[in-house]
Design an enzyme around this catalytic site. Structure first.
Site, PDB file in Angstrom:
ATOM      1  N   ASN A  80       0.794  -1.228   0.000  1.00  0.00           N
ATOM      2  CA  ASN A  80       0.000   0.000   0.000  1.00  0.00           C
ATOM      3  C   ASN A  80       0.827   1.278   0.000  1.00  0.00           C
ATOM      4  OD1 ASN A  80      -1.712  -2.060   2.114  1.00  0.00           O
ATOM      5  ND2 ASN A  80      -2.649  -1.444   0.196  1.00  0.00           N
ATOM      6  N   ILE A  87       1.120   7.007   0.538  1.00  0.00           N
ATOM      7  CA  ILE A  87       0.489   5.866   1.187  1.00  0.00           C
ATOM      8  C   ILE A  87      -0.972   5.754   0.778  1.00  0.00           C
ATOM      9  CG2 ILE A  87      -0.072   4.864   3.451  1.00  0.00           C
ATOM     10  CD1 ILE A  87       2.300   6.761   4.471  1.00  0.00           C
ATOM     11  N   CYS A  88      -1.371   4.553   0.400  1.00  0.00           N
ATOM     12  CA  CYS A  88      -2.760   4.275   0.061  1.00  0.00           C
ATOM     13  C   CYS A  88      -3.442   3.762   1.333  1.00  0.00           C
ATOM     14  CB  CYS A  88      -2.825   3.234  -1.056  1.00  0.00           C
ATOM     15  SG  CYS A  88      -4.500   2.885  -1.593  1.00  0.00           S
ATOM     16  N   LEU A  89      -4.095   4.673   2.038  1.00  0.00           N
ATOM     17  CA  LEU A  89      -4.754   4.346   3.299  1.00  0.00           C
ATOM     18  C   LEU A  89      -6.063   5.122   3.357  1.00  0.00           C
ATOM     19  CD1 LEU A  89      -4.644   3.006   6.134  1.00  0.00           C
ATOM     20  CD2 LEU A  89      -3.390   5.016   6.920  1.00  0.00           C
TER      21      LEU A  89
END
Length: 152
Positions: A80, A87-89
């Site tokens: 992620n 950041i893919c959150l």
């Protein structure tokens, strides 16, 4: 100049100093409260254990109504995390809430290290290895953990 965002960031910083969560730290950069430097220590019992990972957090005057931009400065191999460190959150995007503070952002990222979401990959190679070849994934993570020591 005191703005709502800057006052909130001062409160976030004070809270982080008074009640620091385990394994994370952060502080405003020397001359700009809108840019923070942070460190996340790799969670115990995970491939990231013993790693020391640096991040930058950039806030806008719309904080806390809009999420900050958070990026790993340290090299990261994770399903992620994009190549540029972003950041893919979900809480940094569509699930953001003004109730989140710097402390909760950092602890959420620390949790993500241990519990990636391979269904929303930012790094498809890391996601594939995480799902299909854990040993190789952990080997790659070990390499970035070692590199994080040199970057300190």
């Amino acid at each position: 100049m005191s703005t709502p965002a800057r006052r909130r960031l001062m409160r976030d910083f004070k809270r982080l100093q008074e009640d620091p969560p385990a394994g994370v730290s952060g502080a405003p950069s020397e001359n700009n409260i809108m840019v923070w430097n942070a460190v996340i220590f790799g969670p115990e019992g995970t491939p990231f254990e013993d790693g020391t990972f640096k991040l930058t957090i950039e806030f806008t005057e719309e904080y806390p109504n809009k999420p900050p931009t958070v990026r790993f400065v340290s090299k990261m191999f994770h399903p992620n995390v994009y190549a540029d460190g972003s950041i893919c959150l979900d809480i940094l995007q569509n699930r953001w809430s003004p109730t989140y503070d710097v402390s909760s952002i950092l602890t959420s990222i620390q949790s993500l290290l241990d519990e990636p979401n391979p269904n929303s990959p930012a790094n498809s190679q890391a996601a594939q290895l995480y799902q299909e070849n854990k040993r190789e994934y952990e080997k790659r993570v070990s390499a970035i953990v070692e590199q994080s020591w040199r970057d300190c």
